[in-house]
Write a protein that holds these residues in place. Structure first.
Motif, PDB file in Angstrom:
ATOM      1  N   UNK A 321       0.837  -1.201   0.000  1.00 29.52           N
ATOM      2  CA  UNK A 321       0.000   0.000   0.000  1.00 29.52           C
ATOM      3  C   UNK A 321       0.871   1.249   0.000  1.00 29.52           C
ATOM      4  N   UNK A 322       1.919   1.234   0.844  1.00 29.96           N
ATOM      5  CA  UNK A 322       2.852   2.361   0.883  1.00 29.96           C
ATOM      6  C   UNK A 322       3.562   2.518  -0.455  1.00 29.96           C
ATOM      7  N   UNK A 323       3.959   1.396  -1.047  1.00 30.13           N
ATOM      8  CA  UNK A 323       4.641   1.425  -2.341  1.00 30.13           C
ATOM      9  C   UNK A 323       3.733   2.030  -3.411  1.00 30.13           C
ATOM     10  N   UNK A 324       2.503   1.529  -3.503  1.00 31.01           N
ATOM     11  CA  UNK A 324       1.586   1.999  -4.547  1.00 31.01           C
ATOM     12  C   UNK A 324       1.275   3.482  -4.395  1.00 31.01           C
ATOM     13  N   UNK A 325       1.025   3.929  -3.174  1.00 31.98           N
ATOM     14  CA  UNK A 325       0.687   5.331  -2.950  1.00 31.98           C
ATOM     15  C   UNK A 325       1.893   6.233  -3.242  1.00 31.98           C
ATOM     16  N   UNK A 326       3.092   5.746  -2.930  1.00 31.58           N
ATOM     17  CA  UNK A 326       4.302   6.527  -3.215  1.00 31.58           C
ATOM     18  C   UNK A 326       4.502   6.680  -4.713  1.00 31.58           C
ATOM     19  N   UNK A 327       4.317   5.591  -5.452  1.00 31.10           N
ATOM     20  CA  UNK A 327       4.448   5.654  -6.910  1.00 31.10           C
ATOM     21  C   UNK A 327       3.380   6.582  -7.495  1.00 31.10           C
ATOM     22  N   UNK A 328       2.164   6.477  -6.993  1.00 31.22           N
ATOM     23  CA  UNK A 328       1.088   7.323  -7.497  1.00 31.22           C
ATOM     24  C   UNK A 328       1.405   8.808  -7.322  1.00 31.22           C
ATOM     25  N   UNK A 329       2.063   9.157  -6.226  1.00 29.77           N
ATOM     26  CA  UNK A 329       2.405  10.566  -6.002  1.00 29.77           C
ATOM     27  C   UNK A 329       3.308  11.104  -7.099  1.00 29.77           C
ATOM     28  N   UNK A 330       4.115  10.235  -7.699  1.00 35.20           N
ATOM     29  CA  UNK A 330       4.991  10.654  -8.795  1.00 35.20           C
ATOM     30  C   UNK A 330       4.245  10.675 -10.122  1.00 35.20           C
ATOM     31  N   UNK A 331       3.386   9.694 -10.338  1.00 33.11           N
ATOM     32  CA  UNK A 331       2.609   9.661 -11.579  1.00 33.11           C
ATOM     33  C   UNK A 331       1.717  10.903 -11.679  1.00 33.11           C
ATOM     34  N   UNK A 332       1.183  11.331 -10.559  1.00 36.86           N
ATOM     35  CA  UNK A 332       0.295  12.500 -10.537  1.00 36.86           C
ATOM     36  C   UNK A 332       1.053  13.811 -10.677  1.00 36.86           C
ATOM     37  N   UNK A 333       2.358  13.784 -10.415  1.00 30.57           N
ATOM     38  CA  UNK A 333       3.144  15.026 -10.416  1.00 30.57           C
ATOM     39  C   UNK A 333       4.416  14.826 -11.235  1.00 30.57           C
ATOM     40  N   UNK A 334       4.319  14.869 -12.562  1.00 30.35           N
ATOM     41  CA  UNK A 334       5.494  14.608 -13.410  1.00 30.35           C
ATOM     42  C   UNK A 334       6.627  15.608 -13.208  1.00 30.35           C
ATOM     43  N   UNK A 335       6.327  16.841 -12.855  1.00 33.55           N
ATOM     44  CA  UNK A 335       7.400  17.815 -12.617  1.00 33.55           C
ATOM     45  C   UNK A 335       8.241  17.416 -11.414  1.00 33.55           C
ATOM     46  N   UNK A 336       7.574  16.979 -10.354  1.00 37.49           N
ATOM     47  CA  UNK A 336       8.288  16.495  -9.164  1.00 37.49           C
ATOM     48  C   UNK A 336       9.087  15.250  -9.501  1.00 37.49           C
ATOM     49  N   UNK A 337       8.502  14.391 -10.310  1.00 34.34           N
ATOM     50  CA  UNK A 337       9.192  13.177 -10.754  1.00 34.34           C
ATOM     51  C   UNK A 337      10.494  13.536 -11.465  1.00 34.34           C
ATOM     52  N   UNK A 338      10.449  14.517 -12.337  1.00 34.84           N
ATOM     53  CA  UNK A 338      11.652  14.940 -13.057  1.00 34.84           C
ATOM     54  C   UNK A 338      12.669  15.576 -12.123  1.00 34.84           C
ATOM     55  N   UNK A 339      12.211  16.348 -11.155  1.00 38.98           N
ATOM     56  CA  UNK A 339      13.133  16.966 -10.200  1.00 38.98           C
ATOM     57  C   UNK A 339      13.907  15.904  -9.432  1.00 38.98           C
ATOM     58  N   UNK A 340      13.213  14.869  -8.975  1.00 41.51           N
ATOM     59  CA  UNK A 340      13.887  13.780  -8.271  1.00 41.51           C
ATOM     60  C   UNK A 340      14.904  13.098  -9.181  1.00 41.51           C
ATOM     61  N   UNK A 341      14.525  12.884 -10.450  1.00 42.04           N
ATOM     62  CA  UNK A 341      15.430  12.219 -11.380  1.00 42.04           C
ATOM     63  C   UNK A 341      16.699  13.004 -11.635  1.00 42.04           C
ATOM     64  N   UNK A 342      16.574  14.328 -11.813  1.00 40.64           N
ATOM     65  CA  UNK A 342      17.752  15.178 -12.048  1.00 40.64           C
ATOM     66  C   UNK A 342      18.637  15.195 -10.813  1.00 40.64           C
ATOM     67  N   UNK A 343      18.029  15.299  -9.639  1.00 43.66           N
ATOM     68  CA  UNK A 343      18.815  15.316  -8.406  1.00 43.66           C
ATOM     69  C   UNK A 343      19.508  13.973  -8.163  1.00 43.66           C
ATOM     70  N   UNK A 344      18.836  12.893  -8.559  1.00 45.41           N
ATOM     71  CA  UNK A 344      19.454  11.571  -8.450  1.00 45.41           C
ATOM     72  C   UNK A 344      20.706  11.498  -9.323  1.00 45.41           C
ATOM     73  N   UNK A 345      20.594  12.002 -10.535  1.00 46.07           N
ATOM     74  CA  UNK A 345      21.755  12.034 -11.436  1.00 46.07           C
ATOM     75  C   UNK A 345      22.909  12.814 -10.808  1.00 46.07           C
ATOM     76  N   UNK A 346      22.616  13.959 -10.219  1.00 49.47           N
ATOM     77  CA  UNK A 346      23.656  14.787  -9.610  1.00 49.47           C
ATOM     78  C   UNK A 346      24.350  14.051  -8.466  1.00 49.47           C
ATOM     79  N   UNK A 347      23.582  13.270  -7.704  1.00 48.15           N
ATOM     80  CA  UNK A 347      24.173  12.498  -6.609  1.00 48.15           C
ATOM     81  C   UNK A 347      25.213  11.523  -7.137  1.00 48.15           C
ATOM     82  N   UNK A 348      24.908  10.871  -8.234  1.00 47.94           N
ATOM     83  CA  UNK A 348      25.848   9.917  -8.813  1.00 47.94           C
ATOM     84  C   UNK A 348      27.040  10.629  -9.449  1.00 47.94           C
ATOM     85  N   UNK A 349      26.764  11.711 -10.145  1.00 52.05           N
ATOM     86  CA  UNK A 349      27.820  12.400 -10.896  1.00 52.05           C
ATOM     87  C   UNK A 349      28.821  13.093  -9.992  1.00 52.05           C
TER      88      UNK A 349
END
Length: 400
Positions: A321-349
């Protein structure tokens, strides 16, 4: 004043793509002062999956299993090198002789007690640790903790108390134009990705549960699942039973390069493993590919790599339930999803990569040689706190 570190030996069973960037970075820094000792042939199963036999590809690799003088040369290197770093599962002879001589050594370990209940294998693990580590607990030997929960497990048996530093696996970090990569990810529908061997510990069925949840909510998405294993048939049955054939695409094992291609397309990466996942290098790779990661709190790498809400999201492992609701929060907010993705890249780089780890490892070793401690407050070679999955999740909840 101690001498500058000029020689380092890295001992493991075989060189693989999770270790290669670190090895190449150490070779760049030390030249012929760096050697990788491989104590076993490359895993045939990995070779069949498209991985290369890296034991045979690089001049700094010394193999001890297929040459008459290999063990003799390894003995010399282990005793004479300024620093030795050994993988926890590698067969490392002569290490006791080195430690008794007072020379700095690092042991790279995932958490040894992965199962939640004591078992015969757990008792064997304890016996192995005590035999290999406890006699040298007062020697200059330090833990490079591959995953957040390794220090706690070792402290339980009196090893590496106060001598643990954050570490991990360091697969290749690709250099992307994040704006272009994000543009390529905007396909009109949300693309989710799950990759791994379909084993019980990785819980691929939880990814199917996410697909069912999103379908019932009316979202437009695709879930790709890459991998095979003992749970593959169960996953296929679940997809049919839940009538998810139009939403879930099951793909077979493929090379690391091919997997990266799918990561570059995905918006959200699902990492559903339980506490048996000591690290999980696929988290590094998906973050590097600008995916917004949703990962379970028991995964060893989650606490080190993810800052919840900034470069990824952490859910309570096993709680679909926690997993599904967490994923849904990203599907509903693509801008936030992209922000997390860019920040994830920066962490690795900028932080969790082989170049940074190699530089920091030498600096940490030099500091320890001078009677000092780490220079870093976060990332590789920073001090590793003693924490359990329960403590981690409780802290996470408090911050929300």
């Amino acid at each position: 004043m101690s001498k500058e570190i000029q020689t380092l030996v890295f001992i493991s069973n075989f060189l693989n793509h999770h270790q290669l960037p670190l090895a190449l970075a150490l070779y760049e820094l030390l030249g012929n002062g760096f050697r990788f000792i491989a104590t076993a042939p490359s895993d045939p199963q990995r070779l069949a999956m498209g991985y290369h036999d890296m034991n045979k590809m690089y001049p700094f690799v010394l193999t001890t299993y297929d040459r008459s003088d290999g063990m003799e040369e390894a003995h010399r290197l282990i005793l004479e090198s300024d620093v030795v770093m050994a993988g926890g599962l590698a067969n490392v002879p002569f290490m006791g002789e080195r430690l008794r001589g007072g020379k700095i050594s690092f042991q790279c370990w995932e958490r040894p007690f992965k199962a939640s209940d004591p078992s015969y294998n757990a008792l064997r693990t304890v016996a192995s640790i005590l035999w290999r580590q406890f006699p040298y607990r007062k020697c200059p030997t330090y833990l490079l903790a591959i995953g957040a929960y390794a220090p706690y497990d070792f402290q339980k048996v009196g090893c590496y108390v106060g001598h643990a530093y954050k570490w991990g696996y360091f697969p290749e970090v690709h250099d992307y134009d994040t704006k272009q990569l994000m543009q390529n990810k905007r396909s009109g529908k949300t693309e989710l990705l799950w990759v791994g061997r379909m084993l019980r510990l990785k819980h691929p069925e939880d990814a199917v549960a996410v697909a069912e949840y999103l379908k019932n909510k009316g979202y437009d998405f695709t879930l790709r699942m890459i991998g095979e294993g003992e749970q593959r048939e169960q996953v296929e049955c679940l997809v049919r039973q839940k009538k998810l054939e139009d939403y879930v695409e099951l793909l077979d094992f493929m090379s690391p390069e091919e997997v990266r291609h799918y990561m570059e397309q995905a918006n959200i990466y699902l990492f559903t493993s339980d506490r048996n996942e000591g690290w999980g290098a696929v988290l590094n790779e998906s973050m590097n590919s600008c995916c917004a990661v949703v990962t379970g709190h028991e995964v060893g790498s989650s606490y080190y790599l993810i800052e919840h809400g900034k470069n990824g999201l952490i859910y309570e492992s096993g709680n679909t339930e926690s997993l599904c609701e967490t994923v849904e929060s990203l599907v509903r907010n693509p801008n936030y999803c992209e922000t997390l993705g860019v920040n994830a890249y920066k962490t690795m780089a900028t932080l969790w990569n082989g170049d940074t780890a190699a530089k920091r490892l030498l600096e940490l070793a030099q500091a320890l040689l001078n009677g000092q401690d780490t220079l870093y407050e976060e990332g590789p070679c920073s001090k590793a706190e003693v924490i359990t999955p329960k403590m981690m999740y409780e802290n996470l909840v408090k911050r929300r």
